[in-house]
Design an enzyme around this catalytic site. Sequence first.
Site, PDB file in Angstrom:
ATOM      1  N   SER A   1      13.212 -10.457 -16.184  1.00 54.94           N
ATOM      2  CA  SER A   1      13.969  -9.552 -17.044  1.00 54.94           C
ATOM      3  C   SER A   1      15.354 -10.087 -17.374  1.00 54.94           C
ATOM      4  O   SER A   1      16.011  -9.579 -18.267  1.00 54.94           O
ATOM      5  CB  SER A   1      14.097  -8.176 -16.372  1.00 54.94           C
ATOM      6  OG  SER A   1      14.964  -8.244 -15.276  1.00 54.94           O
TER       7      SER A   1
ATOM      8  N   LYS B   1      20.608  -6.805 -13.266  1.00 52.28           N
ATOM      9  CA  LYS B   1      20.740  -6.426 -14.685  1.00 52.28           C
ATOM     10  C   LYS B   1      22.198  -6.482 -15.122  1.00 52.28           C
ATOM     11  O   LYS B   1      23.111  -6.505 -14.300  1.00 52.28           O
ATOM     12  CB  LYS B   1      20.244  -4.979 -14.896  1.00 52.28           C
ATOM     13  CG  LYS B   1      18.765  -4.740 -14.651  1.00 52.28           C
ATOM     14  CD  LYS B   1      17.915  -5.210 -15.802  1.00 52.28           C
ATOM     15  CE  LYS B   1      16.443  -4.841 -15.549  1.00 52.28           C
ATOM     16  NZ  LYS B   1      15.918  -5.479 -14.316  1.00 52.28           N
TER      17      LYS B   1
END
Lengths: 200, 200
Positions: free
Chosen positions: A122, A159
Amino acid sequence: MNKSAQLTDKQKDVFKFIYKRIKQSQLPPTVREIAAQFGFSSTGTVRDYLHALVEKGYIRVSANKSRAIEIIKENLFQIPILGRVQAGLPTLAVEEIEGYLDLDSLVFSDSNTFALRVRGDSMNGAGIFPDDLVLVKRQAVAQTGEIVVALIRDEATVKYLRKRGRHYFLEPANPQYEPIPVNEDVVLIGKVISVIRKLN
Amino acid sequence: MNKSAQLTDKQKDVFKFIYKRIKQSQLPPTVREIAAQFGFSSTGTVRDYLHALVEKGYIRVSANKSRAIEIIKENLFQIPILGRVQAGLPTLAVEEIEGYLDLDSLVFSDSNTFALRVRGDSMNGAGIFPDDLVLVKRQAVAQTGEIVVALIRDEATVKYLRKRGRHYFLEPANPQYEPIPVNEDVVLIGKVISVIRKLN
DNA sequence: AATGTTACCACCCATAAGTGTGGATGTCAA
DNA sequence: TTGACATCCACACTTATGGGTGGTAACATT
């Protein structure tokens, strides 16, 4: 204190041993331990070496204190960062050395730093790949734009921390994934201060 | 070794002092230095404390060695790698520690290792971005598929080494750039063994 | 030829430092 | 009220450790 003093090979060996001992075991060696390491049968030999290292500005020793050796010059084992590489290898052109990679700041950082093995892709867009190691500094707050590590129901993710309007989101750097709104299920653990990838 | 043993306030004080000394001055204290710190007039008192700390699993001491006090739990030369992070921070769940990031090989690497500051985005696809540092092991040969550093007319580039048919190419990991055939203008310097990116 | 540096040695000494013995007092739980 | 434990003490003993003296030898520099 001879500034330009260079160490001989053997002096470098001794210094290396002392350096390693201090950094690794936090217990500087005694003169007899140094003697044993190098097979010297006299402590006087070690004293001569220590004297040379002191003279050349590499260490400091306190009189009449056991193991009281301090490292002064840290640079020796830092890895040179080259801004540009030129022909004429294998010797490095000193002028090209941009600085030194200070691994000490990574390795000897406080106990609030840990490494996390990355899972999933991701964060591909930020150059963080699966199996990379991210060094995480534990902290409860972070600024927008920083890459953070957060827990989402006991699952750790790496993230970007972003703000949209009044709400915060954990944003992946891979468009295949969706941003995750920061709510009470999300616990910020820390921020990523470094990315390390070992190849081969 | 009593695992659930908690320290008393005074024991905690002593432990703190030892911990600080080791962390800050790299020189563990002697029993007499500890005694002086706390105003103990007997070294036996310190021995009792050390004994308690050993029993409770906080430190390790070597017999008949000066200053030979080690802090248990924390290996300063290694950063724990967490495979998974759980709630219940800030203490790390020991069971989650996957291994230790061993930077020893980097810090004490031989002089054939250097770091190179990356310029350009030709290796974006491999997660190597501008301003990243790549650790390069100097060597004249490399295997196909490895990421190498090569000189092209005095210009250093980081690329994949690939083979197409009978010819070798330096291939970028960014489709915007063209592969470069390896010819006499290209000098292989070494291969990339690690990628390090420092943030913030 | 003289000097300095490096690289060792043997031997000795003073003291720094860890350990042992044998206490004393107080607290707290069984 | 017995016993385990924590928190101190004095004093002696042993070992570990740094430092001193005075050498030898090789080698490079002056």
